[in-house]
Write a protein that holds these residues in place. Structure first.
Motif, PDB file in Angstrom:
ATOM      1  N   ALA A 266      56.611  38.749  35.884  1.00  0.00           N
ATOM      2  CA  ALA A 266      58.033  39.045  36.108  1.00  0.00           C
ATOM      3  C   ALA A 266      58.922  38.433  35.032  1.00  0.00           C
ATOM      4  CB  ALA A 266      58.452  38.533  37.482  1.00  0.00           C
ATOM      5  N   PHE A 267      58.626  37.199  34.650  1.00  0.00           N
ATOM      6  CA  PHE A 267      59.559  36.472  33.772  1.00  0.00           C
ATOM      7  C   PHE A 267      58.939  35.992  32.463  1.00  0.00           C
ATOM      8  CE2 PHE A 267      60.963  35.745  38.168  1.00  0.00           C
ATOM      9  CZ  PHE A 267      62.236  36.293  38.096  1.00  0.00           C
TER      10      PHE A 267
ATOM     11  N   TRP B  50      65.437  33.414  38.484  1.00  0.00           N
ATOM     12  CA  TRP B  50      66.316  34.164  37.589  1.00  0.00           C
ATOM     13  C   TRP B  50      67.159  33.217  36.732  1.00  0.00           C
ATOM     14  CZ3 TRP B  50      66.610  39.173  36.332  1.00  0.00           C
ATOM     15  CH2 TRP B  50      67.724  39.584  35.612  1.00  0.00           C
TER      16      TRP B  50
ATOM     17  N   THR C 237      64.060  34.839  29.521  1.00  0.00           N
ATOM     18  CA  THR C 237      63.843  36.285  29.589  1.00  0.00           C
ATOM     19  C   THR C 237      64.884  37.008  30.420  1.00  0.00           C
ATOM     20  OG1 THR C 237      62.290  35.721  31.328  1.00  0.00           O
ATOM     21  CG2 THR C 237      61.367  36.368  29.221  1.00  0.00           C
ATOM     22  N   THR C 238      65.727  36.277  31.143  1.00  0.00           N
ATOM     23  CA  THR C 238      66.717  36.964  31.953  1.00  0.00           C
ATOM     24  C   THR C 238      68.033  37.156  31.202  1.00  0.00           C
ATOM     25  OG1 THR C 238      67.491  34.912  32.939  1.00  0.00           O
ATOM     26  CG2 THR C 238      65.756  36.078  34.105  1.00  0.00           C
TER      27      THR C 238
ATOM     28  N   THR D 136      60.959  41.709  33.278  1.00  0.00           N
ATOM     29  CA  THR D 136      62.408  41.535  33.184  1.00  0.00           C
ATOM     30  C   THR D 136      62.918  41.837  31.779  1.00  0.00           C
ATOM     31  OG1 THR D 136      62.111  39.742  34.740  1.00  0.00           O
ATOM     32  CG2 THR D 136      64.253  39.916  33.717  1.00  0.00           C
ATOM     33  N   SER D 137      62.254  41.309  30.757  1.00  0.00           N
ATOM     34  CA  SER D 137      62.781  41.498  29.401  1.00  0.00           C
ATOM     35  C   SER D 137      62.680  42.963  28.979  1.00  0.00           C
ATOM     36  CB  SER D 137      62.056  40.587  28.407  1.00  0.00           C
ATOM     37  OG  SER D 137      60.714  40.980  28.298  1.00  0.00           O
TER      38      SER D 137
ATOM     39  N   ILE E  52      68.413  44.695  38.146  1.00  0.00           N
ATOM     40  CA  ILE E  52      67.159  44.119  37.617  1.00  0.00           C
ATOM     41  C   ILE E  52      66.922  42.739  38.234  1.00  0.00           C
ATOM     42  CG2 ILE E  52      66.024  43.290  35.503  1.00  0.00           C
ATOM     43  CD1 ILE E  52      67.748  45.521  34.040  1.00  0.00           C
ATOM     44  N   LYS E  53      68.005  42.000  38.415  1.00  0.00           N
ATOM     45  CA  LYS E  53      67.871  40.662  39.001  1.00  0.00           C
ATOM     46  C   LYS E  53      67.232  40.729  40.392  1.00  0.00           C
ATOM     47  CE  LYS E  53      71.470  38.423  40.812  1.00  0.00           C
ATOM     48  NZ  LYS E  53      72.766  37.732  40.814  1.00  0.00           N
TER      49      LYS E  53
ATOM     50  N   ALA F 295      63.498  41.660  40.138  1.00  0.00           N
ATOM     51  CA  ALA F 295      62.651  40.537  39.723  1.00  0.00           C
ATOM     52  C   ALA F 295      62.486  39.567  40.895  1.00  0.00           C
ATOM     53  CB  ALA F 295      63.267  39.838  38.520  1.00  0.00           C
TER      54      ALA F 295
END
Ligand code: HEM
Length: 503
Positions: A159-160, A224, A229-230, A247-248, A267-268, A271
Motif C-alpha cells: 500500500a505505502f 497515511w 508515498t502519500t 498509493t504512489s 485514494i487516502k 489505502a
C-alpha cells in the motif's frame, strides 16, 4: 400493500428497547442459529430500539436476497456514532452504496488487488511468509505477533512502499482498529444510532466515548500521515525518494495527470481500507490454521507430501531470508528467477487449497460478514422485510449446516477434495466455503484474491519448515473455542513448533 405481510418470526423483547438487553455478547451467530430452530424458519427478525434486524440463517436466503437482489440489499446500516461522530462515513466499509464514491473505491481496489497486481507481489509475499515460518520456529509463544507482523509487512509495503521494522507500531495498530470497530458497531451499543436526537446524551453519559473517535480514526488512517508515498509526488519522483506502490501509482499516474484534492481523499480512504481490511482478517485465519495443525498432524504430513511431490528439492532453495531480501525490497519490479520455484504454482496445490477452505469453514473469520441494509421495502417468502432493516448473513450457520457440510464440527480438508475416502458418498467435493467467507453482492470483499494468496503462501512455508504439535504430556484434550468480534479466530492454546530437517 406489503403491510399485509408479517415480519419474519423472532424474539420480541421489551416495548422500548426491543432486544437491546437480550442480545448475546458471546458468539451471537450461535444464538441466531438456535433462534432460527426455535422459531422454525431460517429467516428471523427482531427489533433493537426502533431498528429492525433480519438474520438470514440459510444459504438459500442469503443468495436469494443478498446476491439476487443485490441492487437493494447492498447498503450499510447507518451508524451515527460510527459514521458521523467518528467521521468514518467515507470509509469503504461504511459508505452508502448510493454514494458515487462507492463505485470509485471498488474500481480502484479491484485493480490494486486483482490477480495481475498480485502476481507482482508474489516475491514479497513468499519472502515474508518464509520469515513468518522461521519466526515461529524461533519463538512459537509469539505466534500472534509473528502473524501480525507478516500481514503488516506485506500490506504496508504494497500500500505505502513502507518496510516495517521488528517492533513497528503499525504491527499492532490494525488489530486495535478492528477491536474498536467491533466495539463501536455492536448492534444497540449506542442510543444515538437509533435516535439521533439523543446524541448529546451519549456524549455526556458514555465515558469511553471520549476516547473512541480519536483513537479509531487515528488507527484507521494512521499510515497515511507522514509517509513519503502519500505526497502527490511529481515532487516525490523528482526528489528520488519515490517508491513504487499502490498509493504512489495512484497519486502520480504515468500519464502525468495531477490529482485533485477530491481524488487524493478517495485514494487516502482506499489505502486505509487495504490496511484495515487486511489487518485482522488474514491474521485470524492464519492463527486458526496454525492451531488446527497442532491438532491434526496427519493433515500436515499429507500437505508436506503434496509440496514435496510437486516441487522436489527446489523449494529448499528458499532457506535464508537475508539472501532473498534485496529482491523483496524492490517488490513491485522483482520477478522470480528462472531457477526459482514457480511461485504461481504454490497457489494451485489442491490439498493446500483444501486446507485453506476447511480453515475458513471450520473457523470462519467473519461469522456474520458485515451487516447490510435494504433500501426498499421487500417481501420474501411471504414475510415483510421493512425498508432500512439491517440484514445479517449468518455465515457461521451456513458453514456448519450439515446438509451442505456433513459432520460440520469435524475438521477435514478431504471434504474439498474430489473422491477421497471421507467423501465417498459424494462424487464431487463439497461446495467451496469461500463463496460464503468473503461476503455478498456489491459489498463482497475486494481483497479475496490477495487474502487467498497471503494465506496459501503462509501455510505453504509453515508446513514446509515447521512441525506443529501439542506439548508432550498434555493430559486434557484441547477444547477448541473461538473469540467473539467482527473477526474471530480459535482461542490460543499451547503448541510446540519444531524445525523440519531439510537434509
Ligand atoms: C481471510 C481474509 C478475509 C476475509 C475472510 C474477508 C472477509 C470480508 C467480508 C465478510 C466482508 C464484508 C462483505 C459484506 O459486507 O458482504 C469484507 C469486506 C471488505 N474487505 Fe475483506 N476479507 C479478508 C481479507 C481482506 C483483505 C486482505 C483486504 C484488503 C487488502 C480486504 C478488504 C476489504 C474491504 C475494503 C471490504 C469492504 C467492502 C465494501 O464494503 O464495499 N479484505 N471482507
Amino acid at each position: 400493500a406489503s403491510t399485509r405481510y408479517n415480519l419474519p418470526p423472532g424474539p420480541q423483547g421489551g416495548f422500548i428497547l426491543g432486544m437491546r438487553r437480550l442480545l448475546p455478547s458471546v458468539e451471537p451467530w450461535k444464538t441466531y442459529a438456535r433462534w432460527s430452530q426455535v422459531y422454525g424458519d431460517p429467516v428471523i427478525s427482531f427489533r433493537v430500539y426502533n431498528r429492525h434486524i433480519v438474520v438470514l440463517n440459510s444459504a438459500q436466503a442469503i443468495s436469494d436476497l443478498l446476491e439476487r437482489k443485490a441492487e437493494i440489499y447492498s447498503d450499510r446500516p447507518m451508524s451515527w456514532m460510527y459514521n458521523v461522530i467518528c467521521d468514518r462515513g467515507k470509509a469503504i466499509f461504511n459508505i452508502s452504496s448510493s454514494n458515487p464514491r462507492h463505485k470509485q473505491y471498488r474500481k480502484i481496489l479491484q485493480s490494486g488487488l486483482g490477480l495481475r497486481a498480485i502476481r507482482e507481489y508474489l516475491p514479497l509475499i513468499q519472502q515474508e511468509s518464509l520469515r513468518l515460518a522461521l519466526g515461529l520456529i524461533q519463538s512459537p509463544e509469539q505466534l500472534v505477533t509473528h502473524i501480525q507482523r507478516n500481514s503488516a509487512a506485506v500490506i504496508m509495503k504494497v500500500a505505502f512502499g513502507y518496510m516495517i521494522t521488528d517492533d513497528d507500531p503499525f504491527i499492532k495498530v490494525a488489530d486495535e482498529a478492528s477491536r474498536i470497530s467491533g466495539w463501536a458497531t455492536q448492534p444497540g451499543r449506542w442510543l444515538v444510532d437509533h435516535h439521533p436526537i439523543s446524541m448529546f446524551q451519549d456524549i455526556l453519559w458514555k465515558s469511553p466515548f471520549n476516547e473512541l473517535p480519536h483513537s479509531s480514526i487515528i488507527s484507521f488512517l494512521a499510515p497515511w500521515n507522514g509517509m513519503e508515498t502519500t505526497r502527490p509526488s511529481v515532487e516525490g519522483k523528482a526528489s528520488g525518494i519515490h517508491t513504487d506502490c499502490f498509493t504512489s501509482r495512484l497519486l502520480s499516474p504515468d500519464d502525468g495527470n495531477i490529482c485533485s484534492p477530491e481524488d487524493v481523499d478517495t485514494i487516502k480512504w482506499c489505502a486505509g481500507a487495504l490496511y484495515a481490511g487486511a489487518g485482522d482478517t488474514t491474521v485470524s485465519a492464519i492463527i486458526s490454521f496454525v492451531l488446527l495443525m497442532a491438532l491434526h498432524p496427519e493433515v500436515q504430513v499429507k500437505a508436506r507430501e503434496e509440496i514435496r511431490a510437486t516441487f522436489g528439492d527446489l523449494v529448499m532453495n528458499y532457506t535464508d531470508v537475508s539472501s532473498t531480501s534485496s529482491r523483496a525490497r524492490d517488490l513491485t519490479h522483482s520477478k522470480a528467477h528462472e531457477d526459482d520455484v514457480d511461485l504461481n504454482q504454490i497457489s494451485r496445490l489442491p490439498y493446500l487449497n483444501a486446507i485453506m477452505k476447511e480453515v475458513l469453514r471450520f473457523a470462519p473469520v467473519g461469522n456474520m460478514a458485515l451487516p447490510h441494509r435494504v433500501t426498499e421495502e421487500d417481501v420474501y417468502r411471504g414475510y415483510r422485510i421493512p425498508k432500512d432493516a439491517s440484514i445479517i448473513a449468518n455465515v457461521w450457520a451456513v458453514l456448519h449446516d450439515p446438509s451442505i457440510y456433513p459432520e460440520p464440527f469435524t475438521f477435514s480438508p478431504e471434504r474439498f477434495m474430489p473422491s477421497s475416502p471421507s467423501n465417498s458418498e459424494r462424487s464431487t467435493p463439497q461446495p467451496d466455503s469461500k463463496q460464503w467467507s468473503f461476503g455478498f453482492g456489491k459489498r463482497a470483499c475486494p481483497g479475496i484474491n490477495f487474502a487467498e494468496t497471503t494465506m496459501l503462501f503462509a501455510m505453504f512455508n509453515i508446513l514446509l519448515r515447521c512441525k506443529i504439535s501439542l506439548p508432550s504430556g498434555a493430559t486434557k484434550p484441547v477444547e477448541v473455542e473461538f473469540t467473539t468480534g467482527i473477526t474471530s479466530h480459535i482461542k490460543l492454546f499451547p503448541i510446540v513448533v519444531e524445525p523440519i530437517q531439510t537434509t
